[in-house]
Structures are given as structure tokens and as C-alpha cells.
Write a protein that holds these residues in place. Structure first.
Motif, PDB file in Angstrom:
ATOM      1  N   ILE A  81       0.851  -1.186   0.000  1.00  0.00           N
ATOM      2  CA  ILE A  81       0.000   0.000   0.000  1.00  0.00           C
ATOM      3  C   ILE A  81       0.886   1.235   0.000  1.00  0.00           C
ATOM      4  CG2 ILE A  81      -1.800   1.298   1.198  1.00  0.00           C
ATOM      5  CD1 ILE A  81      -2.754  -1.397   0.199  1.00  0.00           C
ATOM      6  N   ALA A  82       0.639   2.145  -0.938  1.00  0.00           N
ATOM      7  CA  ALA A  82       1.359   3.418  -0.977  1.00  0.00           C
ATOM      8  C   ALA A  82       0.542   4.478  -0.267  1.00  0.00           C
ATOM      9  CB  ALA A  82       1.620   3.844  -2.415  1.00  0.00           C
ATOM     10  N   ARG A  83       1.179   5.197   0.623  1.00  0.00           N
ATOM     11  CA  ARG A  83       0.570   6.359   1.275  1.00  0.00           C
ATOM     12  C   ARG A  83       1.325   7.595   0.810  1.00  0.00           C
ATOM     13  NH1 ARG A  83      -1.755   7.752   6.871  1.00  0.00           N
ATOM     14  NH2 ARG A  83      -1.251   9.967   7.044  1.00  0.00           N
ATOM     15  N   LEU A  84       0.613   8.570   0.263  1.00  0.00           N
ATOM     16  CA  LEU A  84       1.212   9.810  -0.208  1.00  0.00           C
ATOM     17  C   LEU A  84       0.551  10.973   0.509  1.00  0.00           C
ATOM     18  CD1 LEU A  84       0.703   8.031  -3.259  1.00  0.00           C
ATOM     19  CD2 LEU A  84       2.725   9.472  -3.548  1.00  0.00           C
ATOM     20  N   ASP A  85       1.351  11.821   1.131  1.00  0.00           N
ATOM     21  CA  ASP A  85       0.858  12.978   1.875  1.00  0.00           C
ATOM     22  C   ASP A  85       1.561  14.230   1.364  1.00  0.00           C
ATOM     23  OD1 ASP A  85      -0.702  11.550   4.105  1.00  0.00           O
ATOM     24  OD2 ASP A  85       1.267  10.619   4.251  1.00  0.00           O
ATOM     25  N   GLY A  86       0.800  15.293   1.140  1.00  0.00           N
ATOM     26  CA  GLY A  86       1.440  16.511   0.677  1.00  0.00           C
ATOM     27  C   GLY A  86       0.452  17.589   0.301  1.00  0.00           C
ATOM     28  N   PRO A  87       0.936  18.678  -0.293  1.00  0.00           N
ATOM     29  CA  PRO A  87       0.075  19.795  -0.672  1.00  0.00           C
ATOM     30  C   PRO A  87      -0.932  19.376  -1.744  1.00  0.00           C
ATOM     31  CG  PRO A  87       2.403  20.423  -0.726  1.00  0.00           C
ATOM     32  CD  PRO A  87       2.354  18.943  -0.609  1.00  0.00           C
ATOM     33  N   CYS A  88      -2.165  19.813  -1.556  1.00  0.00           N
ATOM     34  CA  CYS A  88      -3.220  19.489  -2.520  1.00  0.00           C
ATOM     35  C   CYS A  88      -3.162  20.532  -3.637  1.00  0.00           C
ATOM     36  CB  CYS A  88      -4.570  19.493  -1.822  1.00  0.00           C
ATOM     37  SG  CYS A  88      -5.882  18.726  -2.758  1.00  0.00           S
ATOM     38  N   ALA A  89      -2.240  20.311  -4.587  1.00  0.00           N
ATOM     39  CA  ALA A  89      -1.996  21.287  -5.647  1.00  0.00           C
ATOM     40  C   ALA A  89      -1.446  20.574  -6.875  1.00  0.00           C
ATOM     41  CB  ALA A  89      -1.001  22.351  -5.162  1.00  0.00           C
ATOM     42  N   PRO A  90      -1.608  21.172  -8.074  1.00  0.00           N
ATOM     43  CA  PRO A  90      -1.006  20.593  -9.281  1.00  0.00           C
ATOM     44  C   PRO A  90       0.506  20.513  -9.134  1.00  0.00           C
ATOM     45  CG  PRO A  90      -2.616  22.288  -9.847  1.00  0.00           C
ATOM     46  CD  PRO A  90      -2.411  22.381  -8.361  1.00  0.00           C
ATOM     47  N   GLY A  91       1.085  19.432  -9.633  1.00  0.00           N
ATOM     48  CA  GLY A  91       2.519  19.231  -9.500  1.00  0.00           C
ATOM     49  C   GLY A  91       2.916  18.687  -8.148  1.00  0.00           C
ATOM     50  N   GLU A  92       1.940  18.559  -7.269  1.00  0.00           N
ATOM     51  CA  GLU A  92       2.182  18.009  -5.944  1.00  0.00           C
ATOM     52  C   GLU A  92       1.261  16.800  -5.775  1.00  0.00           C
ATOM     53  OE1 GLU A  92       4.684  19.242  -4.456  1.00  0.00           O
ATOM     54  OE2 GLU A  92       4.918  21.202  -5.380  1.00  0.00           O
ATOM     55  N   LEU A  93       0.480  16.751  -4.698  1.00  0.00           N
ATOM     56  CA  LEU A  93      -0.309  15.553  -4.415  1.00  0.00           C
ATOM     57  C   LEU A  93      -1.386  15.285  -5.461  1.00  0.00           C
ATOM     58  CD1 LEU A  93      -0.587  13.271  -2.325  1.00  0.00           C
ATOM     59  CD2 LEU A  93      -2.378  14.634  -1.246  1.00  0.00           C
ATOM     60  N   LEU A  94      -1.929  16.326  -6.093  1.00  0.00           N
ATOM     61  CA  LEU A  94      -2.976  16.092  -7.082  1.00  0.00           C
ATOM     62  C   LEU A  94      -2.500  15.180  -8.209  1.00  0.00           C
ATOM     63  CD1 LEU A  94      -4.826  19.524  -7.423  1.00  0.00           C
ATOM     64  CD2 LEU A  94      -5.548  17.462  -6.206  1.00  0.00           C
ATOM     65  N   ALA A  95      -1.197  15.198  -8.496  1.00  0.00           N
ATOM     66  CA  ALA A  95      -0.663  14.334  -9.549  1.00  0.00           C
ATOM     67  C   ALA A  95      -0.803  12.859  -9.194  1.00  0.00           C
ATOM     68  CB  ALA A  95       0.796  14.674  -9.823  1.00  0.00           C
ATOM     69  N   ALA A  96      -0.900  12.553  -7.896  1.00  0.00           N
ATOM     70  CA  ALA A  96      -1.045  11.162  -7.482  1.00  0.00           C
ATOM     71  C   ALA A  96      -2.364  10.567  -7.955  1.00  0.00           C
ATOM     72  CB  ALA A  96      -0.936  11.051  -5.965  1.00  0.00           C
ATOM     73  N   LEU A  97      -3.371  11.419  -8.187  1.00  0.00           N
ATOM     74  CA  LEU A  97      -4.667  10.921  -8.630  1.00  0.00           C
ATOM     75  C   LEU A  97      -4.579  10.253  -9.993  1.00  0.00           C
ATOM     76  CD1 LEU A  97      -7.006  13.850  -7.496  1.00  0.00           C
ATOM     77  CD2 LEU A  97      -6.223  11.846  -6.205  1.00  0.00           C
ATOM     78  N   ASN A  98      -3.576  10.626 -10.767  1.00  0.00           N
ATOM     79  CA  ASN A  98      -3.388   9.997 -12.080  1.00  0.00           C
ATOM     80  C   ASN A  98      -2.977   8.538 -11.973  1.00  0.00           C
ATOM     81  OD1 ASN A  98      -3.892  12.470 -13.416  1.00  0.00           O
ATOM     82  ND2 ASN A  98      -1.755  13.092 -13.181  1.00  0.00           N
ATOM     83  N   HIS A  99      -2.584   8.111 -10.770  1.00  0.00           N
ATOM     84  CA  HIS A  99      -2.062   6.756 -10.598  1.00  0.00           C
ATOM     85  C   HIS A  99      -3.013   5.852  -9.815  1.00  0.00           C
ATOM     86  CE1 HIS A  99       1.758   8.126 -12.231  1.00  0.00           C
ATOM     87  NE2 HIS A  99       1.619   9.206 -11.482  1.00  0.00           N
ATOM     88  N   LEU A 100      -4.229   6.318  -9.591  1.00  0.00           N
ATOM     89  CA  LEU A 100      -5.225   5.453  -8.962  1.00  0.00           C
ATOM     90  C   LEU A 100      -5.550   4.289  -9.895  1.00  0.00           C
ATOM     91  CD1 LEU A 100      -7.719   8.091  -7.514  1.00  0.00           C
ATOM     92  CD2 LEU A 100      -5.918   6.869  -6.296  1.00  0.00           C
ATOM     93  N   PRO A 101      -5.932   3.131  -9.349  1.00  0.00           N
ATOM     94  CA  PRO A 101      -6.301   1.999 -10.212  1.00  0.00           C
ATOM     95  C   PRO A 101      -7.414   2.393 -11.174  1.00  0.00           C
ATOM     96  CG  PRO A 101      -6.102   1.302  -7.923  1.00  0.00           C
ATOM     97  CD  PRO A 101      -6.002   2.793  -7.912  1.00  0.00           C
ATOM     98  N   ALA A 102      -7.275   1.975 -12.411  1.00  0.00           N
ATOM     99  CA  ALA A 102      -8.295   2.260 -13.419  1.00  0.00           C
ATOM    100  C   ALA A 102      -9.585   1.517 -13.085  1.00  0.00           C
ATOM    101  CB  ALA A 102      -7.796   1.857 -14.800  1.00  0.00           C
ATOM    102  N   VAL A 103     -10.698   2.015 -13.614  1.00  0.00           N
ATOM    103  CA  VAL A 103     -11.997   1.409 -13.300  1.00  0.00           C
ATOM    104  C   VAL A 103     -12.083  -0.035 -13.776  1.00  0.00           C
ATOM    105  CG1 VAL A 103     -13.197   3.614 -13.282  1.00  0.00           C
ATOM    106  CG2 VAL A 103     -12.976   2.366 -15.436  1.00  0.00           C
ATOM    107  N   ASP A 104     -11.308  -0.397 -14.793  1.00  0.00           N
ATOM    108  CA  ASP A 104     -11.350  -1.768 -15.310  1.00  0.00           C
ATOM    109  C   ASP A 104     -10.171  -2.608 -14.813  1.00  0.00           C
ATOM    110  OD1 ASP A 104      -9.425  -0.367 -16.687  1.00  0.00           O
ATOM    111  OD2 ASP A 104      -9.977  -1.133 -18.673  1.00  0.00           O
ATOM    112  N   ALA A 105      -9.482  -2.113 -13.762  1.00  0.00           N
ATOM    113  CA  ALA A 105      -8.325  -2.832 -13.218  1.00  0.00           C
ATOM    114  C   ALA A 105      -8.549  -3.083 -11.727  1.00  0.00           C
ATOM    115  CB  ALA A 105      -7.047  -2.027 -13.419  1.00  0.00           C
ATOM    116  N   PRO A 106      -7.964  -4.156 -11.190  1.00  0.00           N
ATOM    117  CA  PRO A 106      -8.097  -4.402  -9.755  1.00  0.00           C
ATOM    118  C   PRO A 106      -7.295  -3.378  -8.956  1.00  0.00           C
ATOM    119  CG  PRO A 106      -6.575  -5.972 -10.740  1.00  0.00           C
ATOM    120  CD  PRO A 106      -7.175  -5.198 -11.873  1.00  0.00           C
ATOM    121  N   GLY A 107      -7.695  -3.188  -7.710  1.00  0.00           N
ATOM    122  CA  GLY A 107      -6.969  -2.260  -6.846  1.00  0.00           C
ATOM    123  C   GLY A 107      -7.909  -1.470  -5.966  1.00  0.00           C
ATOM    124  N   ARG A 108      -7.430  -1.097  -4.791  1.00  0.00           N
ATOM    125  CA  ARG A 108      -8.218  -0.355  -3.813  1.00  0.00           C
ATOM    126  C   ARG A 108      -7.521   0.960  -3.476  1.00  0.00           C
ATOM    127  NH1 ARG A 108      -8.170  -5.782  -0.262  1.00  0.00           N
ATOM    128  NH2 ARG A 108      -6.282  -5.969  -1.533  1.00  0.00           N
TER     129      ARG A 108
END
Length: 223
Positions: A81-108
Motif C-alpha cells: 500500500i502506498a501512502r502519499l501525503d502533501g500539498p493538494c496542488a497541481p505538481g504536488e499531491l494532485l498528480a497522485a490521482l493519475n495513478h489510482l487503479p483504473a476502473v477496469d483494473a483491480p486495486g483499492r
């Protein structure tokens, strides 16, 4: 590049990590057993021929090693499990949302709630936790739009299946549940602030086994 492995006292992990001690980005409240293995992986400032290696190259190499470190230390039945903590801004933590499991892929995953009720300029912080496979972790660590070096703190927890939900749901570093979670965690991998090294905290492996596993997985000289 020359990769070095160094052992240090586990109680020094947060001090050596160099991250701020406030909010979600701060250290998790937990006293590791004194015999817990604590190791630092770093890249030498000169290569095998004695030529200087730039700080940028060392940091990039360390980031690229993180997925392999996790893969070589985990057992097949375990979950990272990856935990990412940081500023809620472009180029910072918001970029992590691009790496969430895809809707057609397994993952929580779990996104912490975040709000900014003060209209004046300012930064708000948030936390993202997600299940990781090797490929997704490799892509995340290589993302130039995610500042894993100085503002977004990455921590990887390797746990049995029955502990996954607790890791995903526990946002507060001071939550009482961390004692049970980390008591069942086989290792934690976390870059230090500035990405000058990567820490491995493990109650499972001693220095000989850690060195052997990493040596088998990576090319480099260990000291």
C-alpha cells in the motif's frame, strides 16, 4: 552507479528522514521494537570509474529503485500500500490521482477529505492511499509531475491481506490503530526528504537477508 546499504538505529528514522513533523506528512506515532532492522539505501557521488554522479542522477536512480526494493522484499501473498501525503496542488499531491487503479483494473484506494474554508491564499494538505502493483508503482515513481523529493511524502507498507483495509482507512499519523497495523507490517519503504536516500524499516529481515535480496535485485556495490 554504486549503491550503498547502511544500517542505523530504528528510533532515528524520523530524525534522519528530514520531513516536517506536522499534519499527515509527519511521522507515524509508533515505537518500533529495538531489534527492528533499519536500513538506508543511497547512491554514491562517484561511479565505478571515479567520475562524479550528479545529485539529479542520484535522486532519479533512487526513485527508480523503489519498486524493485518493494518487489524483492515482499512475499507473494502480501500487499503493498502506498501512502502519499502533501500539498493538494497541481505538481504536488494532485498528480497522485493519475495513478489510482483504473476502473477496469483491480486495486483499492482511499482519498482523505480535504477542505479550504479560508478564502485567503494558502496551502492545504491531503492524503492518498492506494494498493500498488509493480507496474503502477514504477509509473508513479517515474512521474516528473509528482514531487516525491521535497513536498509529497511517499511511504510503502507491505502487509497481509487482512490488514489492507486498516492501512487504507487510517489517515491520522497519531491514530491508535497504527500499533496494530505496524505490528503486522513486514516492511516500510520511505524516501527521506530531498530523496538523498531511501529508508527500509523491517522487523522481518536482518542485515544479511536485506543485503542479499537487494544485491540479487540491483546492480551495484554495497558497503
Amino acid at each position: 552507479m554504486i549503491v550503498r546499504l547502511h544500517q542505523f538505529p530504528v528510533n532515528d528514522a524520523e530524525r534522519l528522514g528530514g520531513w516536517p513533523e506536522w499534519g499527515a506528512i509527519g511521522g507515524i506515532t509508533y515505537s518500533w521494537p529495538e531489534d527492528t532492522g533499519a536500513f538506508e539505501v543511497s547512491v554514491a557521488d562517484q561511479d565505478e570509474t571515479g567520475r562524479p554522479v550528479s545529485g539529479r542522477s542520484r535522486r532519479d536512480h533512487l526513485k527508480s529503485m523503489i519498486p524493485t526494493l518493494a518487489q524483492t522484499l515482499k512475499e507473494p501473498q502480501e500487499v503493498v500500500i502506498a501512502r502519499l501525503d502533501g500539498p493538494c496542488a497541481p505538481g504536488e499531491l494532485l498528480a497522485a490521482l493519475n495513478h489510482l487503479p483504473a476502473v477496469d483494473a483491480p486495486g483499492r484506494f482511499v482519498l482523505s477529505s480535504v477542505e479550504k474554508l479560508d478564502a485567503s491564499p494558502g496551502t492545504c494538505f491531503a492524503s492518498v492511499r492506494m494498493e500498488m502493483d509493480f507496474d503502477r508503482l514504477e509509473t508513479l515513481c517515474a512521474d516528473p509531475g509528482l514531487n516525491l523529493e521535497t513536498s509529497v511524502r511517499l511511504r510503502l507498507f507491505c502487509v497481509p491481506e487482512e490488514t489492507v483495509d486498516a492501512v487504507l482507512q487510517t489517515a491520522d499519523p497519531n491514530d491508535d490503530r497504527w500499533a496494530e497495523i505496524l505490528g503486522r507490517t513486514s516492511f516500510v519503504i520511505q524516501p527521506v526528504g530531498g530523496m538523498d536516500s531511501v529508508q527500509i524499516l523491517t522487523p522481518r529481515y536482518g542485515p544479511t537477508e536485506v543485503s542479499a535480496r537487494i544485491t540479487r535485485a540491483l546492480t551495484g556495490a554495497f558497503e
